[in-house]
Enzyme design. Structure first.
Site, mmCIF file in Angstrom:
data_model
loop_
_atom_site.group_PDB
_atom_site.id
_atom_site.type_symbol
_atom_site.label_atom_id
_atom_site.label_comp_id
_atom_site.label_asym_id
_atom_site.label_seq_id
_atom_site.Cartn_x
_atom_site.Cartn_y
_atom_site.Cartn_z
ATOM 1 N N HIS A 1 0.836 -1.199 0.000
ATOM 2 C CA HIS A 1 0.000 0.000 0.000
ATOM 3 C C HIS A 1 0.870 1.247 0.000
ATOM 4 C CE1 HIS A 1 -3.264 -2.742 1.196
ATOM 5 N NE2 HIS A 1 -4.068 -1.804 0.745
ATOM 6 N N LYS B 1 -0.712 4.832 4.578
ATOM 7 C CA LYS B 1 -1.595 3.873 5.247
ATOM 8 C C LYS B 1 -1.115 3.648 6.669
ATOM 9 C CE LYS B 1 -4.050 -0.488 4.737
ATOM 10 N NZ LYS B 1 -5.297 0.208 5.126
#
EC number: 1.17.1.8
Length: 233
Positions: A131, A135
């Site tokens: 990600h 995040k």
């Protein structure tokens, strides 16, 4: 439909764009600097906030009889408590670790593959998720959902981010700039490898799924999932 956005970061702004394209109205925007807000004249709330704000947002919706969709991860240690309060308040709640329509099909594929592989102990299983660097939690909620479905259908007892013992399912979590989300599950034996992978190209897939879930849930009571929205299973 009048929508309240509880969380107005990158995902909240993408949801706003998709919702307006689908002829909905955004009547409330709550960001990290919002101290107080009211839930008047809202048909549904969509929560993409932060782990420390999500539970308060959700419970406030229950208290004001507002259906709430939540895609915030990192607060699931309170998940059972939230479900109990939803039932007590006769609220309406839908949580998903990932609202992407493609990811929810991927969840079903992962469950089916895990069941097919359950009697083949010669295959070891590993997972990898990647990600963007903003995040906040690792592994992702999506990775945890995938892992839990594998554990339910295999000899693995738990998952881990560290070097795994034989009974632990290893999840590798990577954070790389500008990656919306990639999840891969790998089965490896001495003779071959089976991979399944989902790669998101943008946040719009997550946002679209959240808006579709919000459209679906209005007028309903109870606790739901994306399987209900997509009529899977």
């Amino acid at each position: 439909m009048k929508i309240g956005l509880l969380g107005y970061g990158k995902m909240g702004k993408t949801i706003e764009k998709i919702a307006i394209q689908r002829q909905h109205e955004i009547v409330l925007k709550v960001d990290k600097d919002t101290e107080h807000y009211v839930l008047d004249n809202i048909d549904v709330a969509i929560d993409f906030s932060t782990p420390d704000a999500a539970v308060d947002n959700i419970l406030k919706c229950f208290s004001h009889n507002v259906p709430v969709i939540s895609g915030t991860t990192g607060w699931l240690n309170q998940y059972d408590e939230v479900l109990a309060l939803c039932k007590e308040k006769e609220g309406t709640f839908l949580y998903a670790s990932n609202f992407s329509l493609g990811v929810n099909i991927f969840f079903e594929l992962n469950r089916t593959l895990a069941k097919l592989m359950a009697n083949l102990p010669e295959y070891s299983i590993s997972m990898e998720e990647t990600h963007h660097t903003q995040k906040l939690d690792a592994p992702s909620g999506t990775a945890i959902t995938l892992a839990e479905d594998i554990i339910e259908n295999s000899a693995y007892g738990t998952w881990t981010l560290d070097k795994a013992m034989p009974e632990e399912l290893l999840i590798k979590a990577k954070r790389i700039e500008n990656v919306p989300g990639t999840h891969a599950v790998t089965y490896t034996s001495g003779v071959d490898t089976i991979d399944i992978k989902h790669t998101a190209h943008s946040r719009e897939g997550f946002a679209l799924g959240a808006v579709i879930a919000a459209e679906w849930i209005v007028g309903k009571k109870g606790i739901f999932s994306m399987k209900d929205v997509l009529n899977i299973g």
